[in-house]
Design a protein around this motif. Structure first.
Motif, PDB file in Angstrom:
ATOM      1  N   GLY A 162      80.370  80.529  17.233  1.00  0.00           N
ATOM      2  CA  GLY A 162      80.032  81.604  18.158  1.00  0.00           C
ATOM      3  C   GLY A 162      79.716  81.134  19.565  1.00  0.00           C
ATOM      4  N   ALA A 163      79.212  79.910  19.716  1.00  0.00           N
ATOM      5  CA  ALA A 163      78.815  79.418  21.035  1.00  0.00           C
ATOM      6  C   ALA A 163      79.936  78.653  21.745  1.00  0.00           C
ATOM      7  N   LEU A 164      81.092  78.543  21.105  1.00  0.00           N
ATOM      8  CA  LEU A 164      82.182  77.755  21.684  1.00  0.00           C
ATOM      9  C   LEU A 164      83.099  78.628  22.534  1.00  0.00           C
ATOM     10  N   ASP A 165      83.773  77.999  23.507  1.00  0.00           N
ATOM     11  CA  ASP A 165      84.763  78.725  24.294  1.00  0.00           C
ATOM     12  C   ASP A 165      85.955  79.083  23.406  1.00  0.00           C
ATOM     13  N   GLU A 166      86.763  80.026  23.850  1.00  0.00           N
ATOM     14  CA  GLU A 166      87.828  80.581  23.018  1.00  0.00           C
ATOM     15  C   GLU A 166      88.846  79.524  22.601  1.00  0.00           C
ATOM     16  N   ILE A 167      89.212  78.625  23.506  1.00  0.00           N
ATOM     17  CA  ILE A 167      90.215  77.602  23.178  1.00  0.00           C
ATOM     18  C   ILE A 167      89.674  76.672  22.094  1.00  0.00           C
ATOM     19  N   THR A 168      88.438  76.185  22.280  1.00  0.00           N
ATOM     20  CA  THR A 168      87.829  75.294  21.286  1.00  0.00           C
ATOM     21  C   THR A 168      87.635  76.022  19.965  1.00  0.00           C
ATOM     22  N   ARG A 169      87.248  77.283  20.050  1.00  0.00           N
ATOM     23  CA  ARG A 169      87.003  78.073  18.840  1.00  0.00           C
ATOM     24  C   ARG A 169      88.274  78.188  18.002  1.00  0.00           C
ATOM     25  N   GLN A 170      89.395  78.452  18.634  1.00  0.00           N
ATOM     26  CA  GLN A 170      90.641  78.587  17.888  1.00  0.00           C
ATOM     27  C   GLN A 170      91.070  77.253  17.273  1.00  0.00           C
ATOM     28  N   LYS A 171      90.855  76.171  18.000  1.00  0.00           N
ATOM     29  CA  LYS A 171      91.146  74.855  17.432  1.00  0.00           C
ATOM     30  C   LYS A 171      90.272  74.588  16.210  1.00  0.00           C
ATOM     31  N   MET A 172      88.999  74.972  16.302  1.00  0.00           N
ATOM     32  CA  MET A 172      88.086  74.771  15.180  1.00  0.00           C
ATOM     33  C   MET A 172      88.460  75.658  13.996  1.00  0.00           C
ATOM     34  N   ASN A 173      88.975  76.843  14.267  1.00  0.00           N
ATOM     35  CA  ASN A 173      89.454  77.704  13.178  1.00  0.00           C
ATOM     36  C   ASN A 173      90.532  76.994  12.370  1.00  0.00           C
ATOM     37  N   ILE A 174      91.486  76.372  13.065  1.00  0.00           N
ATOM     38  CA  ILE A 174      92.561  75.642  12.381  1.00  0.00           C
ATOM     39  C   ILE A 174      91.989  74.476  11.586  1.00  0.00           C
ATOM     40  N   GLU A 175      91.076  73.723  12.200  1.00  0.00           N
ATOM     41  CA  GLU A 175      90.474  72.584  11.515  1.00  0.00           C
ATOM     42  C   GLU A 175      89.723  73.030  10.263  1.00  0.00           C
ATOM     43  N   LEU A 176      88.977  74.136  10.385  1.00  0.00           N
ATOM     44  CA  LEU A 176      88.207  74.612   9.241  1.00  0.00           C
ATOM     45  C   LEU A 176      89.120  75.059   8.106  1.00  0.00           C
ATOM     46  N   LEU A 177      90.212  75.719   8.427  1.00  0.00           N
ATOM     47  CA  LEU A 177      91.159  76.122   7.381  1.00  0.00           C
ATOM     48  C   LEU A 177      91.753  74.904   6.681  1.00  0.00           C
ATOM     49  N   ASN A 178      92.036  73.860   7.435  1.00  0.00           N
ATOM     50  CA  ASN A 178      92.549  72.628   6.818  1.00  0.00           C
ATOM     51  C   ASN A 178      91.514  72.023   5.868  1.00  0.00           C
ATOM     52  N   ILE A 179      90.244  72.007   6.304  1.00  0.00           N
ATOM     53  CA  ILE A 179      89.171  71.458   5.472  1.00  0.00           C
ATOM     54  C   ILE A 179      88.982  72.309   4.218  1.00  0.00           C
ATOM     55  N   TRP A 180      88.983  73.615   4.398  1.00  0.00           N
ATOM     56  CA  TRP A 180      88.821  74.528   3.249  1.00  0.00           C
ATOM     57  C   TRP A 180      89.945  74.336   2.235  1.00  0.00           C
ATOM     58  N   ARG A 181      91.168  74.206   2.739  1.00  0.00           N
ATOM     59  CA  ARG A 181      92.305  74.032   1.831  1.00  0.00           C
ATOM     60  C   ARG A 181      92.190  72.714   1.065  1.00  0.00           C
ATOM     61  N   GLU A 182      91.727  71.668   1.726  1.00  0.00           N
ATOM     62  CA  GLU A 182      91.632  70.357   1.068  1.00  0.00           C
ATOM     63  C   GLU A 182      90.478  70.300   0.067  1.00  0.00           C
ATOM     64  N   SER A 193      83.806  88.267  15.485  1.00  0.00           N
ATOM     65  CA  SER A 193      85.156  88.315  16.059  1.00  0.00           C
ATOM     66  C   SER A 193      86.133  88.906  15.053  1.00  0.00           C
ATOM     67  N   ILE A 194      86.766  90.014  15.402  1.00  0.00           N
ATOM     68  CA  ILE A 194      87.743  90.641  14.516  1.00  0.00           C
ATOM     69  C   ILE A 194      88.927  89.716  14.298  1.00  0.00           C
ATOM     70  N   SER A 195      89.441  89.119  15.374  1.00  0.00           N
ATOM     71  CA  SER A 195      90.612  88.247  15.240  1.00  0.00           C
ATOM     72  C   SER A 195      90.290  87.028  14.396  1.00  0.00           C
ATOM     73  N   GLU A 196      89.097  86.459  14.542  1.00  0.00           N
ATOM     74  CA  GLU A 196      88.709  85.307  13.739  1.00  0.00           C
ATOM     75  C   GLU A 196      88.622  85.694  12.267  1.00  0.00           C
ATOM     76  N   ALA A 197      88.036  86.841  11.971  1.00  0.00           N
ATOM     77  CA  ALA A 197      87.919  87.296  10.586  1.00  0.00           C
ATOM     78  C   ALA A 197      89.290  87.437   9.944  1.00  0.00           C
ATOM     79  N   VAL A 198      90.224  88.073  10.657  1.00  0.00           N
ATOM     80  CA  VAL A 198      91.568  88.291  10.110  1.00  0.00           C
ATOM     81  C   VAL A 198      92.317  86.976   9.970  1.00  0.00           C
ATOM     82  N   PHE A 199      92.174  86.103  10.958  1.00  0.00           N
ATOM     83  CA  PHE A 199      92.913  84.837  10.932  1.00  0.00           C
ATOM     84  C   PHE A 199      92.453  83.920   9.808  1.00  0.00           C
ATOM     85  N   MET A 200      91.164  83.927   9.528  1.00  0.00           N
ATOM     86  CA  MET A 200      90.617  82.959   8.582  1.00  0.00           C
ATOM     87  C   MET A 200      90.668  83.430   7.132  1.00  0.00           C
TER      88      MET A 200
END
Length: 255
Positions: A162-182, A193-200
């Motif tokens: 929540g405290a990160l800028d949008e660019i960093t936040r989206q990068k972290m979303n990808i990283e978190l999905l990779n970690i979750w999958r592994e 964030s609606i977009s974050e909820a849908v994306f994740m």
């Protein structure tokens, strides 16, 4: 199995001479290995629900089960990892030492070596760095690695980006999905964030306020693995619109 089952869960707080109902009648099953997002207006009880699952609070009504266990048993078995919005790293400890902290507190052998987790969250080369030497996104990576130190079956996250800028936040979303999958954990993410909820997520639980109740459950049937260009897909926008409609419907109902 680490299904999370919420059965008629309610939570009341005593504030002064008043009783405040924060949550009422929460029913949901979050399947093992799934990713669920909780979204709703401020004050609807999202963080409270997360803390009930984590056994930080005890519900005043209803029941929560993590697999075959109550949350307190799951917590004592170190099956729950928690990531807060603030990384809460110890400033005098290095990255590796911060990740190792839960292992030291639990007094048991590490399920995964800190160095392995450093690589998992993409911080190889920063093992000996102190928190002050890291960006906000890097600090949150350390917090996620720390939450995974005992290989929990459930990973709970309260607006970690929540405290990160949008660019960093989206990068972290990808990283978190990779970690979750592994790791294969059952993940629950609180977000505004609606977009974050849908994306994740595999599913989004929309909470209404006063008291917090499940206004809608929206299954997200977008393909995985997900990349940022998915946000341009009409199907993604359709899911965003469904969540948005449920949020505004919940606000009208609460009013």
């Amino acid at each position: 199995m680490s299904d999370i089952t919420l059965s008629d869960v309610g939570m009341m707080f005593d504030i002064g001479h008043r009783k405040i109902t924060a949550l009422r009648g929460i029913d949901a099953v979050l399947p093992s290995g799934s990713f669920t997002a909780l979204i709703g207006p401020s004050g609807c009880g999202k963080s409270t629900l997360l803390r009930l699952i984590a056994d930080v609070l005890a519900p005043t009504s209803g029941e929560i089960r993590i697999g075959d266990h109550a949350p307190d048993a799951a917590r004592k078995r170190h099956e729950i990892g928690f990531v807060f919005q603030d990384p809460t790293l110890l400033p005098w400890r290095s990255v590796v030492e911060n990740i190792r902290l839960p292992v030291e507190v639990a007094g048991q052998p590490a399920a995964r070596q800190p160095e392995e987790l450093v690589e998992l969250v993409g911080l190889k080369g920063f093992e000996q760095a102190r928190p002050a030497q890291l960006s906000g996104g890097m600090q949150q990576r350390v917090a996620i690695a720390r939450a995974l130190a005992l290989s929990p079956k459930v990973l709970l996250m309260d607006e970690p980006f929540g405290a990160l800028d949008e660019i960093t936040r989206q990068k972290m979303n990808i990283e978190l999905l990779n970690i979750w999958r592994e790791t294969g954990t059952t993940a629950v993410l609180v977000t505004h964030s609606i977009s974050e909820a849908v994306f994740m997520a595999d599913r989004v639980l929309v909470l209404s306020a006063n008291p917090g109740q499940v206004a809608d459950r929206i299954d997200i049937d977008l393909p995985r693995p997900r990349a940022l260009d998915l946000m341009q897909d009409p199907a993604f926008h359709a899911h965003e619109n469904a969540v948005r409609a449920a949020l505004f419907s919940g606000e009208r109902t609460a009013a």
